[in-house]
Design a protein around this motif. Structure first.
Motif, mmCIF file in Angstrom:
data_model
loop_
_atom_site.group_PDB
_atom_site.id
_atom_site.type_symbol
_atom_site.label_atom_id
_atom_site.label_comp_id
_atom_site.label_asym_id
_atom_site.label_seq_id
_atom_site.Cartn_x
_atom_site.Cartn_y
_atom_site.Cartn_z
ATOM 1 N N VAL A 26 -66.318 -13.392 -36.883
ATOM 2 C CA VAL A 26 -66.582 -13.469 -35.446
ATOM 3 C C VAL A 26 -66.068 -14.797 -34.900
ATOM 4 C CG1 VAL A 26 -68.370 -13.503 -33.666
ATOM 5 C CG2 VAL A 26 -68.532 -11.878 -35.550
ATOM 6 N N ALA A 27 -66.312 -15.872 -35.630
ATOM 7 C CA ALA A 27 -65.814 -17.180 -35.210
ATOM 8 C C ALA A 27 -64.292 -17.184 -35.128
ATOM 9 C CB ALA A 27 -66.311 -18.264 -36.165
ATOM 10 N N ALA A 28 -63.639 -16.517 -36.071
ATOM 11 C CA ALA A 28 -62.175 -16.423 -36.051
ATOM 12 C C ALA A 28 -61.709 -15.643 -34.822
ATOM 13 C CB ALA A 28 -61.668 -15.759 -37.327
ATOM 14 N N ARG A 29 -62.457 -14.599 -34.457
ATOM 15 C CA ARG A 29 -62.098 -13.814 -33.265
ATOM 16 C C ARG A 29 -62.272 -14.650 -31.995
ATOM 17 N NH1 ARG A 29 -58.842 -10.921 -30.528
ATOM 18 N NH2 ARG A 29 -59.799 -9.427 -29.121
ATOM 19 N N VAL A 30 -63.330 -15.460 -31.940
ATOM 20 C CA VAL A 30 -63.535 -16.354 -30.794
ATOM 21 C C VAL A 30 -62.348 -17.308 -30.681
ATOM 22 C CG1 VAL A 30 -64.945 -18.273 -29.911
ATOM 23 C CG2 VAL A 30 -66.055 -16.185 -30.756
ATOM 24 N N GLU A 31 -61.945 -17.894 -31.810
ATOM 25 C CA GLU A 31 -60.805 -18.810 -31.793
ATOM 26 C C GLU A 31 -59.533 -18.095 -31.331
ATOM 27 O OE1 GLU A 31 -58.192 -21.711 -34.708
ATOM 28 O OE2 GLU A 31 -60.093 -20.918 -35.443
ATOM 29 N N GLU A 32 -59.335 -16.881 -31.815
ATOM 30 C CA GLU A 32 -58.161 -16.099 -31.419
ATOM 31 C C GLU A 32 -58.174 -15.839 -29.903
ATOM 32 O OE1 GLU A 32 -56.138 -11.755 -32.460
ATOM 33 O OE2 GLU A 32 -58.082 -12.264 -33.308
ATOM 34 N N LEU A 33 -59.318 -15.459 -29.369
ATOM 35 C CA LEU A 33 -59.414 -15.204 -27.926
ATOM 36 C C LEU A 33 -59.205 -16.482 -27.116
ATOM 37 C CD1 LEU A 33 -62.344 -12.643 -27.772
ATOM 38 C CD2 LEU A 33 -59.959 -12.236 -27.122
ATOM 39 N N LEU A 34 -59.729 -17.598 -27.593
ATOM 40 C CA LEU A 34 -59.502 -18.866 -26.892
ATOM 41 C C LEU A 34 -58.019 -19.205 -26.865
ATOM 42 C CD1 LEU A 34 -62.495 -20.989 -28.224
ATOM 43 C CD2 LEU A 34 -62.148 -20.182 -25.872
ATOM 44 N N ARG A 35 -57.337 -18.996 -27.976
ATOM 45 C CA ARG A 35 -55.886 -19.247 -28.021
ATOM 46 C C ARG A 35 -55.147 -18.339 -27.034
ATOM 47 N NH1 ARG A 35 -53.850 -22.170 -32.296
ATOM 48 N NH2 ARG A 35 -55.382 -22.813 -33.841
ATOM 49 N N GLU A 36 -55.537 -17.059 -26.994
ATOM 50 C CA GLU A 36 -54.913 -16.114 -26.068
ATOM 51 C C GLU A 36 -55.139 -16.538 -24.619
ATOM 52 O OE1 GLU A 36 -56.373 -12.167 -26.835
ATOM 53 O OE2 GLU A 36 -55.507 -12.118 -28.853
ATOM 54 N N GLN A 37 -56.364 -16.953 -24.305
ATOM 55 C CA GLN A 37 -56.671 -17.348 -22.937
ATOM 56 C C GLN A 37 -55.875 -18.583 -22.523
ATOM 57 O OE1 GLN A 37 -58.784 -15.417 -20.744
ATOM 58 N NE2 GLN A 37 -58.086 -14.166 -22.454
ATOM 59 N N LEU A 38 -55.763 -19.552 -23.422
ATOM 60 C CA LEU A 38 -54.978 -20.748 -23.111
ATOM 61 C C LEU A 38 -53.506 -20.390 -22.953
ATOM 62 C CD1 LEU A 38 -56.650 -23.385 -25.457
ATOM 63 C CD2 LEU A 38 -56.912 -23.145 -22.969
ATOM 64 N N SER A 39 -53.017 -19.521 -23.795
ATOM 65 C CA SER A 39 -51.628 -19.082 -23.696
ATOM 66 C C SER A 39 -51.377 -18.402 -22.350
ATOM 67 C CB SER A 39 -51.302 -18.144 -24.853
ATOM 68 O OG SER A 39 -49.967 -17.718 -24.774
ATOM 69 N N GLU A 40 -52.323 -17.571 -21.903
ATOM 70 C CA GLU A 40 -52.177 -16.906 -20.602
ATOM 71 C C GLU A 40 -52.162 -17.907 -19.452
ATOM 72 O OE1 GLU A 40 -54.883 -13.685 -19.899
ATOM 73 O OE2 GLU A 40 -54.342 -12.694 -21.774
ATOM 74 N N LEU A 41 -52.772 -19.074 -19.668
ATOM 75 C CA LEU A 41 -52.756 -20.127 -18.649
ATOM 76 C C LEU A 41 -51.458 -20.932 -18.693
ATOM 77 C CD1 LEU A 41 -56.418 -21.448 -18.986
ATOM 78 C CD2 LEU A 41 -55.461 -20.118 -17.081
ATOM 79 N N GLY A 42 -50.570 -20.571 -19.637
ATOM 80 C CA GLY A 42 -49.290 -21.263 -19.751
ATOM 81 C C GLY A 42 -49.333 -22.504 -20.620
#
Length: 84
Positions: free
Chosen positions: A8-24
């Motif tokens: 679950v922690a790995a999934r949170v990290e993955e989603l945080l990376r995706e969100q930052l990437s979407e912010l450019g």
């Protein structure tokens, strides 16, 4: 307190990376001090969490406990968060 598994922690990290990437934001170029200055996490008494980047909420994580005592985690990205 509900314990978050490593997966679950790995999934949170993955989603945080995706969100930052979407912010450019180029994740690979972020230095640790920049992350520390700009990423904040509020943890609430029900074990839910909201992650912020530069003051803007980007991810909410909520525990969903069953009567049997198991907990699953629901995650909401910035596009799923209710507007204030």
């Amino acid at each position: 307190m509900s314990k978050m598994s490593q997966s679950v922690a790995a999934r949170v990290e993955e989603l945080l990376r995706e969100q930052l990437s979407e912010l450019g934001i180029e994740i690979a170029k972020l230095e640790p001090h920049v992350i520390a200055e700009n990423m904040k996490c509020d943890v609430f008494s029900d074990d839910s969490m909201i992650y912020y980047w530069k003051g803007e909420p980007i991810l909410r994580v909520e525990p969903d406990s069953t009567q049997e005592g198991s907990t699953s985690w629901r995650m909401f990205t910035k596009d799923d968060l209710p507007t204030q």
